[in-house]
Motif scaffolding. Structure first.
Motif, mmCIF file in Angstrom:
data_model
loop_
_atom_site.group_PDB
_atom_site.id
_atom_site.type_symbol
_atom_site.label_atom_id
_atom_site.label_comp_id
_atom_site.label_asym_id
_atom_site.label_seq_id
_atom_site.Cartn_x
_atom_site.Cartn_y
_atom_site.Cartn_z
ATOM 1 N N VAL A 22 0.854 -1.191 0.000
ATOM 2 C CA VAL A 22 0.000 0.000 0.000
ATOM 3 C C VAL A 22 0.885 1.234 0.000
ATOM 4 N N GLY A 23 0.524 2.215 -0.822
ATOM 5 C CA GLY A 23 1.258 3.469 -0.852
ATOM 6 C C GLY A 23 0.332 4.657 -0.686
ATOM 7 N N ALA A 24 0.810 5.674 0.039
ATOM 8 C CA ALA A 24 0.031 6.891 0.258
ATOM 9 C C ALA A 24 0.974 8.036 0.542
ATOM 10 N N SER A 25 0.460 9.242 0.353
ATOM 11 C CA SER A 25 1.243 10.441 0.657
ATOM 12 C C SER A 25 0.321 11.434 1.359
ATOM 13 N N ALA A 26 0.160 12.633 0.807
ATOM 14 C CA ALA A 26 -0.652 13.660 1.463
ATOM 15 C C ALA A 26 -2.071 13.150 1.688
ATOM 16 N N GLY A 27 -2.550 13.269 2.925
ATOM 17 C CA GLY A 27 -3.870 12.766 3.277
ATOM 18 C C GLY A 27 -3.883 11.297 3.619
ATOM 19 N N ILE A 47 0.871 -7.073 5.209
ATOM 20 C CA ILE A 47 0.572 -5.819 4.530
ATOM 21 C C ILE A 47 1.771 -4.899 4.736
ATOM 22 N N ILE A 48 2.299 -4.375 3.652
ATOM 23 C CA ILE A 48 3.486 -3.520 3.725
ATOM 24 C C ILE A 48 3.135 -2.157 3.166
ATOM 25 N N SER A 49 3.379 -1.117 3.941
ATOM 26 C CA SER A 49 2.911 0.215 3.569
ATOM 27 C C SER A 49 4.045 1.224 3.549
ATOM 28 N N VAL A 50 4.021 2.070 2.540
ATOM 29 C CA VAL A 50 4.881 3.253 2.478
ATOM 30 C C VAL A 50 4.000 4.483 2.557
ATOM 31 N N LEU A 51 4.267 5.319 3.547
ATOM 32 C CA LEU A 51 3.651 6.643 3.651
ATOM 33 C C LEU A 51 4.787 7.641 3.621
ATOM 34 N N HIS A 52 4.745 8.584 2.708
ATOM 35 C CA HIS A 52 5.844 9.542 2.586
ATOM 36 C C HIS A 52 6.083 10.266 3.909
ATOM 37 N N LEU A 53 7.365 10.305 4.289
ATOM 38 C CA LEU A 53 7.775 10.850 5.584
ATOM 39 C C LEU A 53 8.916 11.839 5.406
ATOM 40 N N PRO A 54 9.037 12.800 6.313
ATOM 41 C CA PRO A 54 10.247 13.629 6.312
ATOM 42 C C PRO A 54 11.473 12.752 6.516
ATOM 43 N N ASP A 55 12.553 13.067 5.814
ATOM 44 C CA ASP A 55 13.744 12.214 5.820
ATOM 45 C C ASP A 55 14.581 12.377 7.080
ATOM 46 N N ASP A 56 14.309 13.410 7.857
ATOM 47 C CA ASP A 56 15.234 13.801 8.922
ATOM 48 C C ASP A 56 14.703 13.545 10.329
ATOM 49 N N ARG A 57 13.678 12.737 10.459
ATOM 50 C CA ARG A 57 13.158 12.471 11.803
ATOM 51 C C ARG A 57 12.647 11.044 11.911
ATOM 52 N N ARG A 58 12.663 10.508 13.121
ATOM 53 C CA ARG A 58 12.201 9.145 13.351
ATOM 54 C C ARG A 58 10.693 9.062 13.159
ATOM 55 N N SER A 59 10.247 7.991 12.529
ATOM 56 C CA SER A 59 8.821 7.797 12.322
ATOM 57 C C SER A 59 8.175 7.165 13.550
ATOM 58 N N HIS A 60 6.983 7.643 13.888
ATOM 59 C CA HIS A 60 6.195 7.049 14.965
ATOM 60 C C HIS A 60 4.921 6.410 14.417
ATOM 61 N N LEU A 61 4.904 6.145 13.104
ATOM 62 C CA LEU A 61 3.692 5.601 12.491
ATOM 63 C C LEU A 61 3.273 4.278 13.124
ATOM 64 N N ALA A 62 4.233 3.385 13.327
ATOM 65 C CA ALA A 62 3.880 2.071 13.862
ATOM 66 C C ALA A 62 3.216 2.192 15.229
ATOM 67 N N GLU A 63 3.769 3.040 16.084
ATOM 68 C CA GLU A 63 3.194 3.202 17.421
ATOM 69 C C GLU A 63 1.792 3.801 17.350
ATOM 70 N N VAL A 64 1.627 4.816 16.515
ATOM 71 C CA VAL A 64 0.326 5.478 16.395
ATOM 72 C C VAL A 64 -0.730 4.515 15.867
#
Length: 204
Positions: A22-27, A47-64
């Protein structure tokens, strides 16, 4: 999506599926939460997902997402083997690829469509590995990342799903995908959610 079309898909293809990308960006955050809502730890596919993220900070997507969903959620680790019943997110600053042995690899190669992780990189590597056993889903977004990757999934025999541009918060990404190839399904978010739920009911 009408019932007969869904039934035909389940009868002919769903039992052969091995993974969903699954891929997504804005929204994309709200769109992803909506399509994964109700999926549990018994979900048979990874299920493997890419959501566009800022390159310079750790992602908290999994926790959220783990706080809001029943399915297991984690950030994909290098060399980790894929497992069903798990929603994997690409981490910030690395492309996420799937290798022939069904494990992940991370890459620091240059951004694609100004994005790292890139949806195209994930989709194309997954298509090479899974072929007709892959479903690709492309959602809302503001650039063309994912369009070529979804076309590759189709060319390799996989199933393709695009969010209806009229339903997308930002329609650029779905429109770019549809300009390259006619997707198997063009659906609003509730339809994509229903499709994912029905896939879990199909016989393995």
């Amino acid at each position: 999506m009408n019932t007969s079309a869904l039934d035909d898909l389940l009868l002919t293809r769903a039992s052969a599926l091995e993974a969903v990308v699954v891929g997504a960006s804005a929204g994309g955050v709200q769109a992803l939460l909506a399509i994964f809502n109700g999926l549990g730890a018994d979900y048979r596919l990874p299920i493997i997902s890419v959501l566009h993220l800022p390159d310079d900070r750790r992602s908290h997507l999994a926790e959220v997402f783990q706080q809001r969903l029943g399915i297991r959620v984690k950030e994909a680790d290098d060399k980790e083997s894929l497992q069903g019943g798990t929603l994997y997110f690409a981490g910030a600053g690395y492309h996420l690829l799937i290798e022939d042995d069904r494990s992940f690899s991370l890459s620091r190669e240059e951004p694609l469509h100004f994005s790292r992780p890139s949806i195209d990189v994930l989709f194309e590597s997954a298509a090479d590995v899974y072929g007709a056993g892959l479903m690709g889903i492309l959602l809302t977004g503001a650039n063309e990342d994912g369009a070529q990757g979804l076309a590759t999934i189709k060319r390799c025999g996989g199933l393709t799903v695009v969010q209806d541009p009229a339903d997308a918060q930002v329609p650029t990404m779905p429109q770019a995908a549809l300009a390259l190839h006619p997707a198997d399904f063009v659906l609003p978010i509730p339809g994509i959610h229903a499709l994912l739920a029905e896939l879990n009911k199909s016989p393995c």
